[in-house]
Scaffold this active site. Structure first.
Site, PDB file in Angstrom:
ATOM      1  NE  ARG A  43      -4.033  -1.874   2.059  1.00  0.00           N
ATOM      2  CZ  ARG A  43      -4.109  -2.644   3.135  1.00  0.00           C
ATOM      3  NH1 ARG A  43      -3.381  -2.373   4.198  1.00  0.00           N
ATOM      4  NH2 ARG A  43      -4.936  -3.655   3.155  1.00  0.00           N
ATOM      5  CG  ASP A  47      -8.796 -16.411   3.671  1.00  0.00           C
ATOM      6  OD1 ASP A  47      -7.875 -16.944   4.335  1.00  0.00           O
ATOM      7  OD2 ASP A  47      -8.602 -15.471   2.869  1.00  0.00           O
ATOM      8  NE  ARG A  80       0.789 -16.775  12.240  1.00  0.00           N
ATOM      9  CZ  ARG A  80      -0.222 -16.735  11.367  1.00  0.00           C
ATOM     10  NH1 ARG A  80      -0.476 -15.631  10.690  1.00  0.00           N
ATOM     11  NH2 ARG A  80      -0.993 -17.786  11.155  1.00  0.00           N
TER      12      ARG A  80
HETATM   13  N1  UDP Z   1       4.309 -13.645   4.216  1.00  0.00           N
HETATM   14  C1  UDP Z   1       5.593 -13.156   4.296  1.00  0.00           C
HETATM   15  N2  UDP Z   1       5.939 -12.347   5.347  1.00  0.00           N
HETATM   16  C2  UDP Z   1       5.060 -12.027   6.320  1.00  0.00           C
HETATM   17  C3  UDP Z   1       3.749 -12.525   6.236  1.00  0.00           C
HETATM   18  C4  UDP Z   1       3.409 -13.340   5.167  1.00  0.00           C
HETATM   19  O1  UDP Z   1       6.414 -13.448   3.468  1.00  0.00           O
HETATM   20  O2  UDP Z   1       5.451 -11.300   7.265  1.00  0.00           O
HETATM   21  C5  UDP Z   1       3.978 -14.535   3.086  1.00  0.00           C
HETATM   22  C6  UDP Z   1       4.116 -16.011   3.474  1.00  0.00           C
HETATM   23  O3  UDP Z   1       4.606 -16.735   2.372  1.00  0.00           O
HETATM   24  C7  UDP Z   1       2.684 -16.394   3.772  1.00  0.00           C
HETATM   25  C8  UDP Z   1       1.896 -15.553   2.767  1.00  0.00           C
HETATM   26  O4  UDP Z   1       2.644 -14.328   2.658  1.00  0.00           O
HETATM   27  O5  UDP Z   1       2.455 -17.782   3.619  1.00  0.00           O
HETATM   28  C9  UDP Z   1       0.457 -15.271   3.164  1.00  0.00           C
HETATM   29  O6  UDP Z   1       0.437 -14.639   4.411  1.00  0.00           O
HETATM   30  P1  UDP Z   1      -0.844 -14.621   5.352  1.00  0.00           P
HETATM   31  O7  UDP Z   1      -0.569 -13.690   6.466  1.00  0.00           O
HETATM   32  O8  UDP Z   1      -2.050 -14.424   4.523  1.00  0.00           O
HETATM   33  O9  UDP Z   1      -0.817 -16.132   5.909  1.00  0.00           O
HETATM   34  P2  UDP Z   1      -1.757 -16.894   6.963  1.00  0.00           P
HETATM   35  O10 UDP Z   1      -2.194 -15.928   8.023  1.00  0.00           O
HETATM   36  O11 UDP Z   1      -2.881 -17.478   6.134  1.00  0.00           O
HETATM   37  O12 UDP Z   1      -0.827 -17.932   7.503  1.00  0.00           O
END
Ligand code: UDP
Length: 381
Positions: A175, A348, A277
């Site tokens: 963004r 989702d 995370r």
């Molecule tokens: N991703 C990344 N860095 C971040 C967060 C996400 O590279 O800090 C990438 C990673 O490959 C991930 C994808 O973006 O699988 C989708 O992220 P999302 O947060 O949608 O994943 P979820 O919450 O579904 O695990």
């Protein structure tokens, strides 16, 4: 008709409810001791914090019918997902936005200036990005890619971003303003009493019987007029062609007195930090106050036969195997494969509900015409 739903997650509950409301008799069998699948929530007895037991689930959608639907069964309160990431010794805002760009490059750019600046860093020789890495290099350039995406993605998927499809990165916007809402959907919120209470209410209908802690065996299918299977597609066939690959998650749960990290989700972009995370669950319910705190350190790894499958991998090898199972599934009669596991897709919650409502409509239309429902309401490939 008497219909069996295998699994009491969103797919089974939503389709089951719609069929029960249309006058069918529904039995739901669920292997776990609770409903709601992986969006199960449970209050921690000691702190009172609502814990997202199988990892964070944030409800967001652009689909007004789905939003109305969930609001029929739960009180949703406002929640905005504002994710931070700790990478290379600093904390940044995600998704990559004007604040992230200005902080990262030590600049004070306005939106148009930032767009032009990033375009100078982007690899414009990539006209049709196919892989995750190409997509990132094309749209944000190498520095931002390596700081925010490369390490995280390597940890999350266990392979190089050069092997992953661009579609995974397309989940994350870039963004050129200060909007740090992780999602761009119109409707967003958290169920006040958790997802499990919501799914329990969806299943609370005189036409629905729920059997918890009850493992499904394929022989049971013969007792029903139709089966909706929301368990793993390969599991229906006893994985006899091989196992479809998933990533599973390990959660290291710990508690804290006070506020551990000041936000619900802190990502860790460096490849040498073992977790992807940390989630601090009380921040998913900003309207509640708790002195104690419950946190999960989350790490992904290959899913073994006894692990919980989370993310379908869907690389070339998995897609070939998926195709073989899909062909076989199409030859089955009286069963429809639904949901994340039944169709082996990264879904989702809102999409799962949309598809479950559509599957129920398809079933009712077919039943009205005396036809049988096909093996898939949504094709997995
Ligand atoms: N991703 C990344 N860095 C971040 C967060 C996400 O590279 O800090 C990438 C990673 O490959 C991930 C994808 O973006 O699988 C989708 O992220 P999302 O947060 O949608 O994943 P979820 O919450 O579904 O695990």
């Amino acid at each position: 008709m008497h219909v069996l739903m295998v699994g009491a997650g969103l797919s089974g509950a939503v389709t089951g409810r719609a069929l029960a409301e249309a006058g069918h008799r529904i039995t739901v069998v669920e292997g776990r001791a609770h409903v709601a699948g992986n969006c199960h929530t449970e209050r921690d007895a000691e702190t009172g914090v609502m814990v997202h037991v199988y990892g964070p689930h944030i409800f967001h959608t652009d689909d007004a019918e789905v939003w109305d639907y969930v609001n029929r069964f739960a009180t949703f309160l406002p929640y905005r997902n504002r994710v931070k990431t700790t990478s290379r010794g600093a904390v940044y805002s995600l998704p990559v936005n004007l604040h992230t760009i200005n902080q990262f490059y030590g600049k004070t750019l306005r939106p148009d200036e930032a767009r032009a600046f990033i375009e100078t860093l982007a690899d414009t020789s990539i006209s049709d990005p196919r892989t995750f890495e190409e997509q990132a290099l094309r749209f944000v350039g190498r520095d931002l890619y390596e700081t925010f995406f490369k390490g995280y993605t390597q940890k999350q998927w266990g392979c190089s971003p050069t092997e992953l499809p661009a579609s995974i990165l397309r989940r994350l916007p870039v963004r050129f303003n200060y909007d740090d809402n992780y999602f761009f959907h119109r409707f967003q919120g958290m169920p006040r009493d958790g997802y499990t209470a919501m799914v329990e209410r969806i299943l609370d209908h005189p036409g629905i019987e729920v059997r918890l802690s009850s493992r499904f065996a394929r022989g049971q299918a013969a007792d029903y007029d139709h089966v909706f299977h929301s368990g793993p597609l390969d599991g229906w066939f006893d994985c006899d062609l091989g196992r479809l690959g998933y990533r599973t998650l390990d959660f290291e749960r710990f508690s804290y007195r006070g506020d551990y990290q000041g936000c619900a989700v802190m990502n860790y972009g460096d490849v040498d930090v073992p977790w992807t995370r940390i989630t601090e669950h009380k921040h998913f319910a900003p309207w509640e106050e708790h002195e104690g705190s419950i946190l999960y350190r989350e790490a992904a790894r290959a899913c073994g036969p006894d692990d919980i499958p989370y993310y379908p991998i869907r690389l070339v090898a998995e897609k070939a195997l998926l195709g073989a199972y899909v062909d076989r599934a199409r030859g089955e009669r009286g069963v429809t494969f639904v949901g994340r596991l039944g169709t082996y897709r990264y879904l989702d919650m809102d999409v799962t509900i949309r598809e479950a409502l559509d599957a129920a409509r398809l079933f009712l239309d077919a039943a009205a015409k005396g036809e049988t429902m096909p093996a898939f309401a949504v094709a997995p490939v």
